[in-house]
Design a protein around this motif. Structure first.
Motif, PDB file in Angstrom:
ATOM      1  N   UNK A  45       0.829  -1.204   0.000  1.00  0.00           N
ATOM      2  CA  UNK A  45       0.000   0.000   0.000  1.00  0.00           C
ATOM      3  C   UNK A  45       0.864   1.255   0.000  1.00  0.00           C
ATOM      4  N   UNK A  46       1.917   1.223   0.796  1.00  0.00           N
ATOM      5  CA  UNK A  46       2.825   2.370   0.860  1.00  0.00           C
ATOM      6  C   UNK A  46       3.499   2.614  -0.479  1.00  0.00           C
ATOM      7  N   UNK A  47       3.980   1.556  -1.113  1.00  0.00           N
ATOM      8  CA  UNK A  47       4.608   1.698  -2.430  1.00  0.00           C
ATOM      9  C   UNK A  47       3.623   2.262  -3.443  1.00  0.00           C
ATOM     10  N   UNK A  48       2.369   1.816  -3.370  1.00  0.00           N
ATOM     11  CA  UNK A  48       1.351   2.319  -4.290  1.00  0.00           C
ATOM     12  C   UNK A  48       1.113   3.810  -4.082  1.00  0.00           C
ATOM     13  N   UNK A  49       1.091   4.239  -2.824  1.00  0.00           N
ATOM     14  CA  UNK A  49       0.920   5.664  -2.535  1.00  0.00           C
ATOM     15  C   UNK A  49       2.123   6.471  -3.018  1.00  0.00           C
ATOM     16  N   UNK A  50       3.332   5.915  -2.889  1.00  0.00           N
ATOM     17  CA  UNK A  50       4.513   6.588  -3.436  1.00  0.00           C
ATOM     18  C   UNK A  50       4.386   6.763  -4.944  1.00  0.00           C
ATOM     19  N   UNK A  51       3.979   5.697  -5.617  1.00  0.00           N
ATOM     20  CA  UNK A  51       3.802   5.761  -7.077  1.00  0.00           C
ATOM     21  C   UNK A  51       2.736   6.793  -7.429  1.00  0.00           C
ATOM     22  N   UNK A  52       1.672   6.839  -6.624  1.00  0.00           N
ATOM     23  CA  UNK A  52       0.641   7.848  -6.850  1.00  0.00           C
ATOM     24  C   UNK A  52       1.196   9.255  -6.726  1.00  0.00           C
ATOM     25  N   UNK A  53       2.069   9.482  -5.734  1.00  0.00           N
ATOM     26  CA  UNK A  53       2.681  10.802  -5.570  1.00  0.00           C
ATOM     27  C   UNK A  53       3.587  11.169  -6.731  1.00  0.00           C
ATOM     28  N   UNK A  54       4.369  10.192  -7.199  1.00  0.00           N
ATOM     29  CA  UNK A  54       5.231  10.438  -8.358  1.00  0.00           C
ATOM     30  C   UNK A  54       4.377  10.728  -9.586  1.00  0.00           C
ATOM     31  N   UNK A  55       3.322   9.936  -9.784  1.00  0.00           N
ATOM     32  CA  UNK A  55       2.421  10.155 -10.909  1.00  0.00           C
ATOM     33  C   UNK A  55       1.743  11.503 -10.842  1.00  0.00           C
ATOM     34  N   UNK A  56       1.363  11.916  -9.634  1.00  0.00           N
ATOM     35  CA  UNK A  56       0.747  13.229  -9.460  1.00  0.00           C
ATOM     36  C   UNK A  56       1.738  14.328  -9.817  1.00  0.00           C
ATOM     37  N   UNK A  57       3.000  14.137  -9.414  1.00  0.00           N
ATOM     38  CA  UNK A  57       4.023  15.119  -9.769  1.00  0.00           C
ATOM     39  C   UNK A  57       4.195  15.240 -11.265  1.00  0.00           C
ATOM     40  N   UNK A  58       4.260  14.111 -11.966  1.00  0.00           N
ATOM     41  CA  UNK A  58       4.384  14.140 -13.419  1.00  0.00           C
ATOM     42  C   UNK A  58       3.167  14.797 -14.056  1.00  0.00           C
ATOM     43  N   UNK A  59       1.974  14.488 -13.535  1.00  0.00           N
ATOM     44  CA  UNK A  59       0.747  15.059 -14.087  1.00  0.00           C
ATOM     45  C   UNK A  59       0.721  16.575 -13.909  1.00  0.00           C
ATOM     46  N   UNK A  60       1.078  17.029 -12.704  1.00  0.00           N
ATOM     47  CA  UNK A  60       1.112  18.463 -12.445  1.00  0.00           C
ATOM     48  C   UNK A  60       2.165  19.131 -13.320  1.00  0.00           C
ATOM     49  N   UNK A  61       3.289  18.437 -13.529  1.00  0.00           N
ATOM     50  CA  UNK A  61       4.356  18.985 -14.368  1.00  0.00           C
ATOM     51  C   UNK A  61       3.921  19.243 -15.800  1.00  0.00           C
ATOM     52  N   UNK A  62       2.917  18.497 -16.252  1.00  0.00           N
ATOM     53  CA  UNK A  62       2.420  18.687 -17.617  1.00  0.00           C
ATOM     54  C   UNK A  62       1.727  20.026 -17.790  1.00  0.00           C
ATOM     55  N   UNK A  63       1.333  20.637 -16.685  1.00  0.00           N
ATOM     56  CA  UNK A  63       0.647  21.925 -16.751  1.00  0.00           C
ATOM     57  C   UNK A  63       1.592  23.014 -17.250  1.00  0.00           C
ATOM     58  N   UNK A  64       2.866  22.850 -16.982  1.00  0.00           N
ATOM     59  CA  UNK A  64       3.852  23.863 -17.357  1.00  0.00           C
ATOM     60  C   UNK A  64       4.731  24.173 -16.165  1.00  0.00           C
ATOM     61  N   UNK A  65       5.918  24.691 -16.438  1.00  0.00           N
ATOM     62  CA  UNK A  65       6.891  24.918 -15.377  1.00  0.00           C
ATOM     63  C   UNK A  65       6.366  25.824 -14.269  1.00  0.00           C
ATOM     64  N   UNK A  66       5.863  26.995 -14.646  1.00  0.00           N
ATOM     65  CA  UNK A  66       5.464  27.966 -13.622  1.00  0.00           C
ATOM     66  C   UNK A  66       4.242  27.478 -12.838  1.00  0.00           C
TER      67      UNK A  66
END
Length: 200
Positions: A154-175
């Motif tokens: 479960x913890x590993x899955x939540x880590x992956x979710x956080x990384x995925x969320x970071x990548x998704x947010x990064x798609x919005x643009x740098x600023x």
């Protein structure tokens, strides 16, 4: 905002939160140790916030931190879980968990570029407290190994979710993406302060 970006962000958030929805119902008593262990990190917002934030921090640091931070957290957490299951006391567990939210959230919010080795040491330190909490609350009628496998998964899955969320947010643009990640970190840090002060 591009609809594809919104979809990607929604999927990242779902990956982090869906397991808690799936297990947020009664009836776990008849399930095995894996299910009990898997459910335990998902019932407390403190664990969920911390795990997702470790993923966000790993995303922010990039490179080998993407696997080093989550792997370090999960492995050290298993050791903390063993201490808790064995009844070996670790002082200030609840304080340590709250402090993990404050520290991890503040680092993500500040945008500080910290060395990967320091980040690994920090998440490993906090993993002891989270692991101890999981182990101390292990039901007596389940296998310790299966329970540990469950909360580690479960913890590993939540880590992956956080990384995925970071990548998704990064798609919005740098600023805008950076602002969103920092805001998320600020929310987590504020939640930690609320937890530590007893407001939450």
């Amino acid at each position: 905002m591009n609809t594809n970006v919104i979809k990607i962000a929604a999927l990242g958030l779902a990956a982090a939160l869906l397991p808690s929805v799936a297990f947020a119902h009664p009836g776990l008593d008849h399930l095995g140790g894996v299910a009990h262990g898997f459910a335990h990190p998902l019932f407390g917002f403190d664990h969920v916030f911390a795990m997702v934030t470790v993923g966000l921090l790993a995303f922010k640091l990039g490179g080998r931190a993407l696997w080093l931070l989550p792997a370090s957290f999960v492995l050290v957490m298993a050791g903390g879980g063993a201490l808790g299951a064995a009844g070996i006391a670790v002082p200030f567990v609840e304080v340590g968990i709250a402090a993990s939210l404050i520290a991890l959230g503040a680092i993500v919010a500040s945008g500080v570029a910290m060395p990967v080795a320091l980040a690994v040491g920090m998440v490993g330190f906090f993993a002891v407290f989270h692991g101890h909490a999981h182990g101390a609350e292990m039901p007596q009628d389940v296998s310790g190994l299966s329970y540990a496998f469950g909360f580690m998964a479960a913890t590993a899955l939540l880590h992956v979710g956080g990384i995925g969320l970071g990548f998704a947010i990064g798609k919005v643009g740098d600023r805008l993406g950076t602002a969103a990640v920092r805001t998320a970190g600020g929310v987590v840090a504020a939640a930690g302060v609320g937890l530590l002060s007893g407001i939450i």
